[in-house]
Design a protein around this motif. Structure first.
Motif, PDB file in Angstrom:
ATOM      1  N   THR B 207     -38.702 -99.230  52.627  1.00 49.45           N
ATOM      2  CA  THR B 207     -38.330 -99.527  54.011  1.00 49.45           C
ATOM      3  C   THR B 207     -39.027 -98.576  54.963  1.00 49.45           C
ATOM      4  O   THR B 207     -39.298 -97.429  54.625  1.00 49.45           O
ATOM      5  N   SER B 208     -39.325 -99.073  56.152  1.00 50.11           N
ATOM      6  CA  SER B 208     -39.833 -98.209  57.212  1.00 50.11           C
ATOM      7  C   SER B 208     -38.733 -98.145  58.272  1.00 50.11           C
ATOM      8  O   SER B 208     -37.793 -98.927  58.224  1.00 50.11           O
ATOM      9  N   PRO B 209     -38.829 -97.192  59.249  1.00 52.21           N
ATOM     10  CA  PRO B 209     -37.693 -96.938  60.142  1.00 52.21           C
ATOM     11  C   PRO B 209     -36.961 -98.155  60.688  1.00 52.21           C
ATOM     12  O   PRO B 209     -35.747 -98.111  60.833  1.00 52.21           O
ATOM     13  N   GLY B 210     -37.630 -99.256  60.973  1.00 55.01           N
ATOM     14  CA  GLY B 210     -36.942-100.422  61.512  1.00 55.01           C
ATOM     15  C   GLY B 210     -35.929-101.024  60.558  1.00 55.01           C
ATOM     16  O   GLY B 210     -34.959-101.636  60.975  1.00 55.01           O
ATOM     17  N   GLU B 211     -36.179-100.847  59.240  1.00 52.99           N
ATOM     18  CA  GLU B 211     -35.296-101.487  58.258  1.00 52.99           C
ATOM     19  C   GLU B 211     -34.406-100.482  57.546  1.00 52.99           C
ATOM     20  O   GLU B 211     -33.862-100.789  56.492  1.00 52.99           O
ATOM     21  N   PHE B 212     -34.265 -99.276  58.096  1.00 51.71           N
ATOM     22  CA  PHE B 212     -33.450 -98.271  57.419  1.00 51.71           C
ATOM     23  C   PHE B 212     -32.038 -98.782  57.165  1.00 51.71           C
ATOM     24  O   PHE B 212     -31.427 -99.407  58.028  1.00 51.71           O
ATOM     25  N   THR B 213     -31.536 -98.506  55.958  1.00 53.09           N
ATOM     26  CA  THR B 213     -30.131 -98.778  55.679  1.00 53.09           C
ATOM     27  C   THR B 213     -29.346 -97.485  55.937  1.00 53.09           C
ATOM     28  O   THR B 213     -29.941 -96.444  56.222  1.00 53.09           O
ATOM     29  N   LEU B 214     -28.031 -97.573  55.813  1.00 53.35           N
ATOM     30  CA  LEU B 214     -27.199 -96.409  56.122  1.00 53.35           C
ATOM     31  C   LEU B 214     -27.553 -95.201  55.246  1.00 53.35           C
ATOM     32  O   LEU B 214     -27.767 -94.095  55.768  1.00 53.35           O
ATOM     33  N   PRO B 215     -27.647 -95.360  53.904  1.00 51.33           N
ATOM     34  CA  PRO B 215     -28.047 -94.201  53.095  1.00 51.33           C
ATOM     35  C   PRO B 215     -29.439 -93.690  53.472  1.00 51.33           C
ATOM     36  O   PRO B 215     -29.667 -92.480  53.520  1.00 51.33           O
ATOM     37  N   ARG B 216     -30.357 -94.618  53.781  1.00 46.59           N
ATOM     38  CA  ARG B 216     -31.716 -94.208  54.128  1.00 46.59           C
ATOM     39  C   ARG B 216     -31.709 -93.406  55.420  1.00 46.59           C
ATOM     40  O   ARG B 216     -32.438 -92.422  55.564  1.00 46.59           O
ATOM     41  N   GLN B 217     -30.889 -93.824  56.376  1.00 46.55           N
ATOM     42  CA  GLN B 217     -30.799 -93.112  57.642  1.00 46.55           C
ATOM     43  C   GLN B 217     -30.178 -91.730  57.438  1.00 46.55           C
ATOM     44  O   GLN B 217     -30.593 -90.750  58.033  1.00 46.55           O
ATOM     45  N   MET B 218     -29.159 -91.666  56.556  1.00 44.54           N
ATOM     46  CA  MET B 218     -28.550 -90.359  56.249  1.00 44.54           C
ATOM     47  C   MET B 218     -29.567 -89.435  55.607  1.00 44.54           C
ATOM     48  O   MET B 218     -29.638 -88.250  55.919  1.00 44.54           O
ATOM     49  N   PHE B 219     -30.344 -89.989  54.685  1.00 47.57           N
ATOM     50  CA  PHE B 219     -31.362 -89.195  53.990  1.00 47.57           C
ATOM     51  C   PHE B 219     -32.370 -88.643  54.994  1.00 47.57           C
ATOM     52  O   PHE B 219     -32.711 -87.458  54.960  1.00 47.57           O
ATOM     53  N   ALA B 220     -32.805 -89.510  55.919  1.00 45.60           N
ATOM     54  CA  ALA B 220     -33.735 -89.062  56.953  1.00 45.60           C
ATOM     55  C   ALA B 220     -33.094 -87.953  57.776  1.00 45.60           C
ATOM     56  O   ALA B 220     -33.720 -86.934  58.077  1.00 45.60           O
ATOM     57  N   GLY B 221     -31.806 -88.134  58.115  1.00 40.69           N
ATOM     58  CA  GLY B 221     -31.096 -87.138  58.904  1.00 40.69           C
ATOM     59  C   GLY B 221     -30.995 -85.800  58.196  1.00 40.69           C
ATOM     60  O   GLY B 221     -31.139 -84.744  58.802  1.00 40.69           O
ATOM     61  N   LEU B 222     -30.756 -85.850  56.876  1.00 42.55           N
ATOM     62  CA  LEU B 222     -30.630 -84.601  56.115  1.00 42.55           C
ATOM     63  C   LEU B 222     -31.960 -83.870  56.018  1.00 42.55           C
ATOM     64  O   LEU B 222     -32.006 -82.644  55.970  1.00 42.55           O
ATOM     65  N   ARG B 223     -33.037 -84.637  55.969  1.00 43.73           N
ATOM     66  CA  ARG B 223     -34.345 -84.011  55.779  1.00 43.73           C
ATOM     67  C   ARG B 223     -34.886 -83.440  57.074  1.00 43.73           C
ATOM     68  O   ARG B 223     -35.540 -82.415  57.076  1.00 43.73           O
ATOM     69  N   GLU B 224     -34.601 -84.140  58.196  1.00 39.27           N
ATOM     70  CA  GLU B 224     -35.231 -83.712  59.440  1.00 39.27           C
ATOM     71  C   GLU B 224     -34.393 -82.641  60.131  1.00 39.27           C
ATOM     72  O   GLU B 224     -34.805 -81.518  60.313  1.00 39.27           O
ATOM     73  N   PHE B 225     -33.186 -82.976  60.487  1.00 38.70           N
ATOM     74  CA  PHE B 225     -32.325 -82.022  61.182  1.00 38.70           C
ATOM     75  C   PHE B 225     -30.910 -82.360  60.751  1.00 38.70           C
ATOM     76  O   PHE B 225     -30.589 -83.523  60.563  1.00 38.70           O
ATOM     77  N   ILE B 226     -30.085 -81.347  60.583  1.00 37.41           N
ATOM     78  CA  ILE B 226     -28.747 -81.633  60.086  1.00 37.41           C
ATOM     79  C   ILE B 226     -27.802 -81.781  61.263  1.00 37.41           C
ATOM     80  O   ILE B 226     -27.264 -80.809  61.762  1.00 37.41           O
ATOM     81  N   SER B 227     -27.620 -82.989  61.732  1.00 37.74           N
ATOM     82  CA  SER B 227     -26.638 -83.229  62.770  1.00 37.74           C
ATOM     83  C   SER B 227     -25.314 -83.553  62.093  1.00 37.74           C
ATOM     84  O   SER B 227     -25.276 -84.267  61.101  1.00 37.74           O
ATOM     85  N   PRO B 228     -24.209 -83.032  62.625  1.00 37.28           N
ATOM     86  CA  PRO B 228     -22.904 -83.319  62.018  1.00 37.28           C
ATOM     87  C   PRO B 228     -22.559 -84.803  62.020  1.00 37.28           C
ATOM     88  O   PRO B 228     -21.612 -85.214  61.351  1.00 37.28           O
ATOM     89  N   THR B 229     -23.335 -85.622  62.735  1.00 39.43           N
ATOM     90  CA  THR B 229     -23.105 -87.068  62.694  1.00 39.43           C
ATOM     91  C   THR B 229     -23.166 -87.568  61.255  1.00 39.43           C
ATOM     92  O   THR B 229     -22.498 -88.545  60.891  1.00 39.43           O
ATOM     93  N   ILE B 230     -23.983 -86.871  60.437  1.00 35.70           N
ATOM     94  CA  ILE B 230     -24.083 -87.234  59.019  1.00 35.70           C
ATOM     95  C   ILE B 230     -22.718 -87.194  58.345  1.00 35.70           C
ATOM     96  O   ILE B 230     -22.408 -88.045  57.513  1.00 35.70           O
TER      97      ILE B 230
END
Lengths: 392, 265
Positions: B207-230
């Motif tokens: 998947t590329s950003p347009g098709e991110f699923t919830l786990p994929r979005q969380m994974f991206a969030g964990l890798r880039e910056f840790i926002s408590p939204t995770i």
């Protein structure tokens, strides 16, 4: 074929078609990609033809220079040139810049190229780059598979070990194997008494206790890894707790360590060990233990000679599942481990998404697949009833 | 003595299994930006962030689209195939069964990489369709297992009876077979949905950003910056797993009652 089995096949056909088209073919395609070598022939067809007649000794005939010039001129606009230079650079560091230089020089050079090119690009005046092109004109190559076990071809076609600095894959396989072994051992040690305790409870209490196993089991691996990712941070709850209790004076480095990988992987995989153990122990009950006791066996003998052998299928079934899952684990080590704690899967992802090298992706996948396949065969041989337990 | 040791040990292990999940709850309600305990105060700001940020909402939507599509396709294909497998002892049955359960045994990373390489060639990579195909393939073995298990207790004479009374095969299947194997079908469907909803490795590859699923979005969030939204996203996923676990247990109980009832008859 009887009418009934025709109906059987008809009902299975849609799923079978999907699995073959979407799974078997892609895996086969990848396995073939591990030995395919089309780039050089695609970009330099004339050069390859001329070099085919060359014996590889000394310098190639003059016609090879003209062929190379023609080929590069032709592939100037296509994608082939870039793919070819990347491919050759994988075999010999620096090959890419030599070819880029050649392409740049060709713009202002006149034929005959056998005279003008070696002056402009002195590296072409040595046989190595020609040998490299010749060696890689074969449509198949063992290069990727060799590199996946830290071996490479020399320009004249012998196999040698890669220089120590770049030899990473054998270590990687060893590390993957040992991390998986330890995770499995820790899971067995933690799961055995736990499953025993739960199986000794009353039905009602046991089903509540099993809820504590099932809830994490049903929670996504990513969520559980996220929990450890947060817990193990420098400013995270564990370090805060340790400092508040004055056990440590400053935060410990917990995240991005091997310790973090073990803790998180065991946490994720432990339910896979507890569940089969529990089902075996529950079925087994304690009647055999009581029989052994009534015959006068001391507790340790009851355990070692009676209970342990009877519950061994549960240990084995869980351990095989845990080990096989850990060998291919990606998400957990990638998130909580450092670079020194990564396993094969990390490099499969790395070669797919960062350093684009599909040959290496395919070669590492092939080796991991062979490794897992061998494990399944061994496990089947030594663990009776594994198949039936897994299905149940 | 041993008894006490085993009890304490077992509870320690159970604590180890559950505690990390419990820690996420207070953190997700924290009013501070640093993920630590004790939290400075409580607020709903991270849930607000989750429900007001487009990329989280899109990811949730994608997860449900892919999960539900996977569930439907996997359940239909898996149930018909299981019925076909159970119908006769045709030649090559073991081979077919082994082939169909292969996606369960092959390491997910190998499946993911292979699908990425092959799907790119046919233009299925970077689309939700590709992800649905991939998830269906890894989810159907679970449907096969659960449906085959419930077919074990199904009496083929019932089907014969329905056919002899003049029912068309499809009607007979729907009216006679399906209700009896429903617990297995439902369990398989829940498993298929859960498999898709939690799946991350294939999603990372195709998947590329347009098709991110919830786990994929969380994974991206964990890798880039840790926002408590995770943590809010994690709590939402935990609650969903809880609901799925609850449904699957209810289905299992019902199935047991059904089988028990039949044994008594």
């Amino acid at each position: 074929m009887s009418k009934k089995s025709r109906i059987s096949w008809l009902l299975i056909a849609p799923l079978l078609a999907l699995v073959v088209a979407g799974f078997i073919l892609p895996i086969g395609y990848t396995m073939v990609k591990a030995v395919k070598n089309p780039e050089v022939t695609a970009a330099l067809p004339r050069t390859v033809m001329v070099l085919d007649a060359w014996d590889g000794q000394g310098m190639p005939p003059d016609s090879a220079w003209d062929a190379l010039a023609d080929d590069i001129e032709e592939s100037r606009r296509g994608r082939e040139f870039g793919a070819m230079t990347r491919r050759l650079n994988f075999e010999m560091n620096g090959a890419r810049s030599v070819l880029m230089q050649t392409r740049r020089a060709l713009g202002s050079l006149e034929p005959p190229y056998a005279q003008s090119l070696p002056v402009a690009v002195p590296e072409l005046a040595t046989p190595e780059i020609w040998q490299l092109i010749k060696n890689n004109s074969n449509p198949f190559t063992a290069s990727f598979l060799l590199r996946a076990v830290d071996l490479q071809f020399t320009p004249d076609g012998r196999i040698e070990a890669v220089p120590p600095g770049t030899a990473i894959f054998l270590d990687l396989f060893k590390r993957t194997f040992w991390i998986s072994i330890w995770v499995t051992v820790i899971c067995v040690v933690l799961a055995y008494p736990t499953a025993y305790y739960i199986s000794s409870l009353s039905n009602r209490a046991a089903s509540y206790a099993m809820l504590l196993v099932l809830v994490p089991f049903w929670t996504s691996i990513l969520v559980r890894t996220t929990a450890w990712f947060i817990l193990l941070q420098r400013e995270g709850p564990i370090n805060a707790g340790l400092q508040a209790a004055q056990i440590t004076s400053e935060p410990l480095q917990l995240i991005f360590t091997r310790f973090a990988v073990y803790v998180a992987m065991v946490h994720v995989l432990l339910p896979f060990q507890i569940l089969p153990l529990y089902s075996v122990m529950k079925r087994q009950g304690t009647s055999m233990l009581r029989a052994a006791a009534s015959l006068g066996a001391p507790p340790w003998r009851q355990f070692l000679l009676v209970y342990l052998p009877l519950t061994m299928p549960g240990v084995a079934a869980g351990a095989v599942i845990v080990f096989m899952l850990s060998v291919g684990f990606y998400v957990t080590p990638a998130l909580v481990g450092g670079l020194q704690d990564q396993m094969i899967s990390y490099y499969i992802a790395f070669f797919t998404n960062q350093s684009i090298n599909f040959g290496m992706v395919a070669a590492l996948s092939l080796l991991l697949l062979v490794f897992t396949g061998a494990l399944i065969l061994i496990a089947r041989r030594f663990v009776p009833g594994l198949g039936s337990l897994k299905a149940g | 003595m041993t008894r006490i040791f085993v009890t304490v040990f077992a509870w320690a292990v159970l604590f180890f299994l559950v505690a990390p999940l419990l820690v996420i709850f207070p953190l997700s309600f924290s009013s501070g930006e640093i993920l630590t305990l004790p939290v400075p105060g409580y607020s709903l700001r991270w849930y607000e962030d989750f429900f007001l940020t487009e990329r989280w909402l899109d990811a949730t939507k994608n997860s449900f689209i892919v999960g539900i599509a996977t569930m439907i396709i996997a359940t239909v294909l898996g149930t018909t195939a299981a019925y076909g497998i159970n119908l006769t002892n045709f030649r090559g049955k073991t081979v077919v069964l082994a082939l169909l359960s292969l996606p369960m045994v092959v390491p997910l990373i190998v499946t993911a990489a292979s699908m990425y390489l092959a799907f790119s060639v046919v233009g299925l990579a970077n689309s939700l369709w590709g992800l649905i195909v991939a998830h269906t393939i890894i989810a159907t073995p679970y449907v096969l297992i659960t449906v085959l298990a419930s077919l074990q207790t199904f009496d083929p004479n019932l089907m014969r009876g329905a056919l002899s009374l003049g029912a068309r095969p499809v009607t007979a299947f729907r009216e006679v077979v399906l209700p009896l194997i429903m617990p297995g079908v439902a369990a398989g469907a829940i498993f298929a949905f859960a498999t898709s909803f939690d799946e991350l490795v294939i999603a990372i590859f195709i998947t590329s950003p347009g098709e991110f699923t919830l786990p994929r979005q969380m994974f991206a969030g964990l890798r880039e910056f840790i926002s408590p939204t995770i943590t809010a996203a994690a709590v939402i996923m935990i609650l969903l797993s809880f609901i799925l676990l609850f449904i699957s247990e209810a289905v299992r109980r019902r199935g047991e009652r059904l089988t028990a009832g039949k044994v008594k008859q």
